[in-house]
Design a protein around this motif. Structure first.
Motif, PDB file in Angstrom:
ATOM      1  N   GLU A 120       0.826  -1.212   0.000  1.00  0.00           N
ATOM      2  CA  GLU A 120       0.000   0.000   0.000  1.00  0.00           C
ATOM      3  C   GLU A 120       0.857   1.258   0.000  1.00  0.00           C
ATOM      4  O   GLU A 120       2.008   1.243   0.454  1.00  0.00           O
ATOM      5  CB  GLU A 120      -0.924   0.029   1.229  1.00  0.00           C
ATOM      6  N   GLN A 121       0.256   2.323  -0.478  1.00  0.00           N
ATOM      7  CA  GLN A 121       0.838   3.656  -0.323  1.00  0.00           C
ATOM      8  C   GLN A 121       0.465   4.134   1.075  1.00  0.00           C
ATOM      9  O   GLN A 121      -0.717   4.264   1.405  1.00  0.00           O
ATOM     10  CB  GLN A 121       0.288   4.623  -1.363  1.00  0.00           C
ATOM     11  N   VAL A 127       4.869   0.712   0.690  1.00  0.00           N
ATOM     12  CA  VAL A 127       5.499  -0.361   1.459  1.00  0.00           C
ATOM     13  C   VAL A 127       4.766  -1.684   1.247  1.00  0.00           C
ATOM     14  O   VAL A 127       3.594  -1.704   0.863  1.00  0.00           O
ATOM     15  CB  VAL A 127       5.521  -0.041   2.974  1.00  0.00           C
ATOM     16  N   ARG A 128       5.465  -2.771   1.511  1.00  0.00           N
ATOM     17  CA  ARG A 128       4.863  -4.096   1.609  1.00  0.00           C
ATOM     18  C   ARG A 128       5.185  -4.617   3.001  1.00  0.00           C
ATOM     19  O   ARG A 128       6.332  -4.898   3.328  1.00  0.00           O
ATOM     20  CB  ARG A 128       5.402  -5.046   0.540  1.00  0.00           C
ATOM     21  N   MET A 129       4.151  -4.725   3.835  1.00  0.00           N
ATOM     22  CA  MET A 129       4.326  -5.091   5.230  1.00  0.00           C
ATOM     23  C   MET A 129       3.092  -5.842   5.708  1.00  0.00           C
ATOM     24  O   MET A 129       2.085  -5.951   4.985  1.00  0.00           O
ATOM     25  CB  MET A 129       4.549  -3.837   6.096  1.00  0.00           C
ATOM     26  N   LEU A 130       3.143  -6.349   6.935  1.00  0.00           N
ATOM     27  CA  LEU A 130       1.964  -6.960   7.539  1.00  0.00           C
ATOM     28  C   LEU A 130       0.920  -5.877   7.790  1.00  0.00           C
ATOM     29  O   LEU A 130       1.248  -4.739   8.145  1.00  0.00           O
ATOM     30  CB  LEU A 130       2.331  -7.664   8.836  1.00  0.00           C
ATOM     31  N   LEU A 137       1.931   2.327  10.983  1.00  0.00           N
ATOM     32  CA  LEU A 137       2.778   3.260  10.245  1.00  0.00           C
ATOM     33  C   LEU A 137       1.955   4.434   9.735  1.00  0.00           C
ATOM     34  O   LEU A 137       2.407   5.586   9.764  1.00  0.00           O
ATOM     35  CB  LEU A 137       3.447   2.536   9.076  1.00  0.00           C
ATOM     36  N   ARG A 138       0.735   4.170   9.304  1.00  0.00           N
ATOM     37  CA  ARG A 138      -0.139   5.251   8.838  1.00  0.00           C
ATOM     38  C   ARG A 138      -0.433   6.241   9.974  1.00  0.00           C
ATOM     39  O   ARG A 138      -0.446   7.463   9.762  1.00  0.00           O
ATOM     40  CB  ARG A 138      -1.437   4.666   8.287  1.00  0.00           C
TER      41      ARG A 138
END
Length: 244
Positions: A120-121, A127-130, A137-138
């Protein structure tokens, strides 16, 4: 010079080096404080002058310092109060991210974790994360944008998920392999690993990440100040909530 004089010279040299380090730390602290928006600036930001024109703030001397390299003060104590979610801990909970690791990034095969990966942005970066890490993070980026939009606009990334072993240490899983960490920088300028210094902007970002429960790599034995990873308390919270 006799031995006594040599000893005195060495003591003085050590004292000078210690004072120099303290001066660098103070300079870093002053720069961080100057970079933070002041209450008076926030209060007057939206006030218009007569005639409809906004009052100008002039040039921002601080914004050009965000990528400046500064000494990390008391870096071994910056994560006090936080628990690290080490690869060994994560493996004990989730198992390995994949059975075999190499020096390059490979797909995650751990069924429990792979199904929760998202790309996702998030704020200024992709990023590519869980999934729960992305949501956390958002939250961090929303607070940074509201507090310091100039710094927010200059955040860049050097990567997130990378399922591999630690370079030079086969068999040791990288913290990036679990989708719970991200590397950040200012203006795309990569920080030098292990030099005990970082970009001024990263020292400001670190406060926001700490408040959210993320661990800063500047406190590692080998300093890695671009690296931010989810702390153990957050991992345990997400497990209890059924998110992981």
């Amino acid at each position: 010079i006799d031995s006594g004089a040599r000893s005195e010279i060495e003591v003085l040299r050590s004292q000078i080096e210690a004072l120099s380090a303290q001066i660098e730390q103070l300079q870093t602290s002053v720069a961080v404080l100057e970079a933070r928006p002041r209450a008076s600036d926030t209060a007057t930001a939206g006030v218009q002058e007569q005639g409809g024109a906004f009052a100008g703030d002039g040039t921002n001397d601080i914004q050009d310092a965000y990528a400046q390299v500064v000494l990390i003060g008391a870096r071994r104590n910056i994560n006090d109060g936080l628990r690290i979610a080490s690869p060994s801990y994560l493996e004990s909970i989730f198992g390995k991210p994949r059975e075999t690791l190499s020096n390059t990034c490979l797909p995650m095969t751990n069924e429990r974790l792979a199904g929760k990966l998202k790309t996702e942005q998030v704020g200024p970066i992709r990023v590519r994360m869980l999934e729960p890490a992305i949501e956390s993070l958002r939250n961090v980026f929303e607070k940074i944008e509201a507090t310091d939009p100039e710094l927010y606009s200059r955040i860049n990334t050097a990567g997130s998920l990378c399922v591999r072993h630690i370079r030079g240490s086969p068999g040791s899983t990288s913290t990036h392999a679990f989708g719970l960490s991200v590397d950040l920088n200012i203006d795309g300028q990569l920080d030098q690993l292990g030099d005990g210094k970082t970009q001024l902007g990263l020292t400001i970002l670190a406060d926001f990440f700490r408040d959210e429960g993320w661990y800063w790599g500047a406190g590692f034995s080998r300093e890695d100040s671009m690296h931010f990873e989810v702390g153990r308390d957050l991992v345990e919270q997400w497990i209890a909530e059924g998110k992981l």
